[in-house]
Design a protein around this motif. Structure first.
Motif, PDB file in Angstrom:
ATOM      1  N   GLN A   1     -31.588  16.590  -0.753  1.00  0.00           N
ATOM      2  CA  GLN A   1     -31.382  16.527  -2.016  1.00  0.00           C
ATOM      3  C   GLN A   1     -30.675  15.298  -2.806  1.00  0.00           C
ATOM      4  OE1 GLN A   1     -27.961  19.657  -1.951  1.00  0.00           O
ATOM      5  NE2 GLN A   1     -29.473  21.337  -1.668  1.00  0.00           N
ATOM      6  N   LEU A   2     -30.858  15.252  -3.868  1.00  0.00           N
ATOM      7  CA  LEU A   2     -30.472  14.072  -4.892  1.00  0.00           C
ATOM      8  C   LEU A   2     -29.570  14.557  -5.884  1.00  0.00           C
ATOM      9  CD1 LEU A   2     -34.035  12.787  -5.448  1.00  0.00           C
ATOM     10  CD2 LEU A   2     -32.437  12.046  -3.489  1.00  0.00           C
ATOM     11  N   GLN A   3     -28.544  13.708  -6.016  1.00  0.00           N
ATOM     12  CA  GLN A   3     -27.596  13.979  -7.036  1.00  0.00           C
ATOM     13  C   GLN A   3     -27.114  12.776  -7.773  1.00  0.00           C
ATOM     14  OE1 GLN A   3     -25.760  17.036  -7.712  1.00  0.00           O
ATOM     15  NE2 GLN A   3     -25.409  15.634  -9.611  1.00  0.00           N
ATOM     16  N   ALA A   4     -27.624  12.733  -9.173  1.00  0.00           N
ATOM     17  CA  ALA A   4     -27.154  11.749 -10.206  1.00  0.00           C
ATOM     18  C   ALA A   4     -25.700  11.850 -10.558  1.00  0.00           C
ATOM     19  CB  ALA A   4     -28.446  11.823 -11.131  1.00  0.00           C
ATOM     20  N   ALA A  21     -27.429   9.845  -5.174  1.00  0.00           N
ATOM     21  CA  ALA A  21     -27.149   9.719  -3.817  1.00  0.00           C
ATOM     22  C   ALA A  21     -28.119  10.714  -3.260  1.00  0.00           C
ATOM     23  CB  ALA A  21     -25.515  10.113  -3.635  1.00  0.00           C
ATOM     24  N   ALA A  22     -28.543  10.707  -2.067  1.00  0.00           N
ATOM     25  CA  ALA A  22     -29.205  11.416  -1.187  1.00  0.00           C
ATOM     26  C   ALA A  22     -28.601  11.985   0.040  1.00  0.00           C
ATOM     27  CB  ALA A  22     -30.619  10.763  -0.691  1.00  0.00           C
ATOM     28  N   SER A  23     -28.725  13.194  -0.017  1.00  0.00           N
ATOM     29  CA  SER A  23     -27.894  13.744   1.236  1.00  0.00           C
ATOM     30  C   SER A  23     -28.730  14.294   2.431  1.00  0.00           C
ATOM     31  CB  SER A  23     -27.297  15.134   0.569  1.00  0.00           C
ATOM     32  OG  SER A  23     -28.065  15.870   0.145  1.00  0.00           O
ATOM     33  N   GLU A  24     -30.227  14.209   2.309  1.00  0.00           N
ATOM     34  CA  GLU A  24     -30.755  14.697   3.348  1.00  0.00           C
ATOM     35  C   GLU A  24     -31.973  13.718   3.486  1.00  0.00           C
ATOM     36  OE1 GLU A  24     -30.048  19.468   2.912  1.00  0.00           O
ATOM     37  OE2 GLU A  24     -31.676  18.684   2.565  1.00  0.00           O
ATOM     38  N   ALA A  73     -28.406   1.600   3.235  1.00  0.00           N
ATOM     39  CA  ALA A  73     -27.261   2.123   4.265  1.00  0.00           C
ATOM     40  C   ALA A  73     -26.441   3.172   3.544  1.00  0.00           C
ATOM     41  CB  ALA A  73     -26.429   0.630   4.728  1.00  0.00           C
ATOM     42  N   LYS A  74     -26.322   3.129   2.502  1.00  0.00           N
ATOM     43  CA  LYS A  74     -25.433   4.231   1.601  1.00  0.00           C
ATOM     44  C   LYS A  74     -26.295   5.213   1.318  1.00  0.00           C
ATOM     45  CE  LYS A  74     -21.874   0.919   0.262  1.00  0.00           C
ATOM     46  NZ  LYS A  74     -20.953   0.360  -0.594  1.00  0.00           N
ATOM     47  N   ASN A  75     -27.730   5.330   1.355  1.00  0.00           N
ATOM     48  CA  ASN A  75     -28.466   6.470   0.790  1.00  0.00           C
ATOM     49  C   ASN A  75     -28.229   6.583  -0.462  1.00  0.00           C
ATOM     50  OD1 ASN A  75     -29.302   6.770   3.570  1.00  0.00           O
ATOM     51  ND2 ASN A  75     -28.452   8.697   3.633  1.00  0.00           N
ATOM     52  N   THR A  76     -28.095   5.458  -1.091  1.00  0.00           N
ATOM     53  CA  THR A  76     -28.085   5.387  -2.736  1.00  0.00           C
ATOM     54  C   THR A  76     -28.627   4.512  -3.647  1.00  0.00           C
ATOM     55  OG1 THR A  76     -25.658   6.401  -2.320  1.00  0.00           O
ATOM     56  CG2 THR A  76     -26.172   5.452  -4.528  1.00  0.00           C
ATOM     57  N   ASP A 107     -45.515  13.741 -12.694  1.00  0.00           N
ATOM     58  CA  ASP A 107     -46.336  14.797 -11.894  1.00  0.00           C
ATOM     59  C   ASP A 107     -46.310  14.642 -10.276  1.00  0.00           C
ATOM     60  OD1 ASP A 107     -48.764  14.599 -14.640  1.00  0.00           O
ATOM     61  OD2 ASP A 107     -46.759  15.699 -14.374  1.00  0.00           O
ATOM     62  N   GLY A 108     -45.957  15.667  -9.566  1.00  0.00           N
ATOM     63  CA  GLY A 108     -45.951  15.497  -8.044  1.00  0.00           C
ATOM     64  C   GLY A 108     -45.075  14.840  -7.423  1.00  0.00           C
ATOM     65  N   VAL A 109     -43.885  14.584  -8.170  1.00  0.00           N
ATOM     66  CA  VAL A 109     -43.080  13.924  -7.370  1.00  0.00           C
ATOM     67  C   VAL A 109     -42.357  14.752  -6.135  1.00  0.00           C
ATOM     68  CG1 VAL A 109     -40.562  13.216  -7.828  1.00  0.00           C
ATOM     69  CG2 VAL A 109     -42.301  12.352  -9.422  1.00  0.00           C
ATOM     70  N   ASP A 110     -42.066  14.253  -5.188  1.00  0.00           N
ATOM     71  CA  ASP A 110     -41.695  14.943  -3.990  1.00  0.00           C
ATOM     72  C   ASP A 110     -40.183  15.558  -4.325  1.00  0.00           C
ATOM     73  OD1 ASP A 110     -42.949  12.642  -1.381  1.00  0.00           O
ATOM     74  OD2 ASP A 110     -43.722  14.124  -2.438  1.00  0.00           O
ATOM     75  N   TYR A 111     -39.284  14.771  -4.700  1.00  0.00           N
ATOM     76  CA  TYR A 111     -38.063  15.556  -4.946  1.00  0.00           C
ATOM     77  C   TYR A 111     -37.225  15.088  -6.374  1.00  0.00           C
ATOM     78  CZ  TYR A 111     -38.265  16.494  -0.010  1.00  0.00           C
ATOM     79  OH  TYR A 111     -38.594  16.770   1.062  1.00  0.00           O
ATOM     80  N   TRP A 112     -36.498  16.024  -7.066  1.00  0.00           N
ATOM     81  CA  TRP A 112     -36.011  15.633  -8.158  1.00  0.00           C
ATOM     82  C   TRP A 112     -34.388  15.790  -7.836  1.00  0.00           C
ATOM     83  CZ3 TRP A 112     -38.045  13.248 -12.331  1.00  0.00           C
ATOM     84  CH2 TRP A 112     -39.345  13.198 -12.405  1.00  0.00           C
TER      85      TRP A 112
END
Length: 122
Positions: A1-4, A21-24, A73-76, A107-112
């Motif tokens: 998941q991404l959170q802006a 930030a990416a959580s997974e 390192a921070k997934n950010t 188009d076709g982006v994996d994750y939003w």
């Protein structure tokens, strides 16, 4: 998941820094990008960064004012926005994709991620 996050209300000429930030998942396996959408307008590409942060790409409208960076390192991922203009006002979205490079199509982006609102007063 991404959170802006990091959006807000600023005046023209001000700066703002957005974070995503990416959580997974394995963050470093994905190229990352920023898009924005203003009311009544289509979503547009803002910029992207390669998986290892080695290269960045920008829309002409933001080149020289916006800077994308990432900390694996921070997934950010970050979007530093300087010299903001009223026309930069939009909801900003971050995105992740395993294969896209350069000036992405949306188009076709994996994750939003969910967007964050940026408002720029004149």
């Amino acid at each position: 998941q991404l959170q802006a996050s990091g959006g807000g209300l600023v005046q023209a000429g001000d700066s703002l820094r957005l974070s995503c930030a990416a959580s997974e998942g394995t963050f470093s396996s994905y190229g990352m990008g920023w898009f924005r959408q203003a009311p009544g307008k289509e979503r547009e590409f803002v910029g992207s960064v390669r998986k290892n942060g080695g290269a960045t790409y920008y829309a002409d409208s933001v080149k020289g004012r916006f800077t994308i960076s990432r900390d694996n390192a921070k997934n950010t991922m970050y979007l530093q926005m300087n010299s903001l203009k009223p026309e930069d006002a939009a909801v900003y979205y971050c995105a992740a994709d395993r294969y896209k490079v350069g000036r992405w199509s949306g188009d076709g982006v994996d994750y939003w991620g969910k967007g964050t609102q940026v408002t720029v007063s004149s």
